[in-house]
Scaffold this motif. Structure first.
Motif, PDB file in Angstrom:
ATOM      1  N   CYS A  83      37.476  62.829  65.660  1.00 17.21           N
ATOM      2  CA  CYS A  83      35.930  62.206  65.655  1.00 17.21           C
ATOM      3  C   CYS A  83      36.079  60.649  65.789  1.00 17.21           C
ATOM      4  N   ASN A  84      36.989  59.836  65.183  1.00 19.47           N
ATOM      5  CA  ASN A  84      36.821  58.571  65.766  1.00 19.47           C
ATOM      6  C   ASN A  84      36.866  58.179  67.024  1.00 19.47           C
ATOM      7  N   ALA A  85      37.429  58.930  67.923  1.00 26.59           N
ATOM      8  CA  ALA A  85      37.514  58.605  69.422  1.00 26.59           C
ATOM      9  C   ALA A  85      36.081  58.470  69.886  1.00 26.59           C
ATOM     10  N   LEU A  86      35.014  59.211  69.405  1.00 25.14           N
ATOM     11  CA  LEU A  86      33.641  59.269  69.756  1.00 25.14           C
ATOM     12  C   LEU A  86      32.936  58.016  69.223  1.00 25.14           C
ATOM     13  N   ASP A  89      34.025  55.243  71.891  1.00 26.80           N
ATOM     14  CA  ASP A  89      33.946  55.575  73.327  1.00 26.80           C
ATOM     15  C   ASP A  89      32.896  56.381  73.640  1.00 26.80           C
ATOM     16  N   PRO A  90      31.809  55.657  73.660  1.00 26.09           N
ATOM     17  CA  PRO A  90      30.398  56.510  74.016  1.00 26.09           C
ATOM     18  C   PRO A  90      30.426  57.219  75.329  1.00 26.09           C
ATOM     19  N   GLN A  91      31.008  56.782  76.335  1.00 25.54           N
ATOM     20  CA  GLN A  91      31.399  57.705  77.607  1.00 25.54           C
ATOM     21  C   GLN A  91      32.151  58.909  77.166  1.00 25.54           C
ATOM     22  N   LEU A  92      33.134  58.982  76.315  1.00 26.61           N
ATOM     23  CA  LEU A  92      33.572  60.020  75.812  1.00 26.61           C
ATOM     24  C   LEU A  92      32.713  61.146  75.196  1.00 26.61           C
TER      25      LEU A  92
END
Length: 125
Positions: A83-86, A89-92
């Motif tokens: 979840c921290n990736a989202l 990184d808004p594109q992801l």
């Protein structure tokens, strides 16, 4: 790169770097890119490893936090994004939201990874 005389190379987006750089004051979300030989990717590596091990895609999963991990979804049965990736990184986040079947962990970083491993092990019975 081809036009610059480097047809053997490609650039892979490995996502947002979670910090700011004094030398790049106008870049709000710096990204990491890898220069690699053409045809080399995480997805290609997973495909080759599956063949080597005799595994079907539905016997494999990927857990990640970057666009290059998300792109591996074509080679595995289940795709998890921490979840921290989202958040970083808004594109992801947009790609994940638009792609059915991609699972997002409830917890972040290592705890999210641990939750996925526990769930996969529990699914095996």
């Amino acid at each position: 790169l081809s036009e610059a005389g480097m047809p053997w190379a490609t650039v892979v987006d490995n996502g947002v770097i979670p910090r700011r750089y004094d030398t790049l004051p106008d870049v709000e979300r710096p990204r990491a890119y890898h220069l690699v030989p053409a045809g080399i990717s995480k997805a290609a590596a997973i495909a080759a490893d599956r063949v080597h091990r005799g595994l079907a895609a539905d016997e494999c999963a990927v857990i990640g936090d970057a666009l290059s991990d998300f792109e591996c979804r074509t080679e595995v049965g289940r795709t998890f994004i921490v979840c921290n990736a989202l958040e970083k990184d808004p594109q992801l986040a947009d790609l994940v939201a638009a792609t059915p079947g991609v699972e997002v962990t409830e917890r972040d970083h290592g705890e999210g990874f641990a939750d996925v491993v526990a769930a996969l092990l529990a699914d095996r019975g």
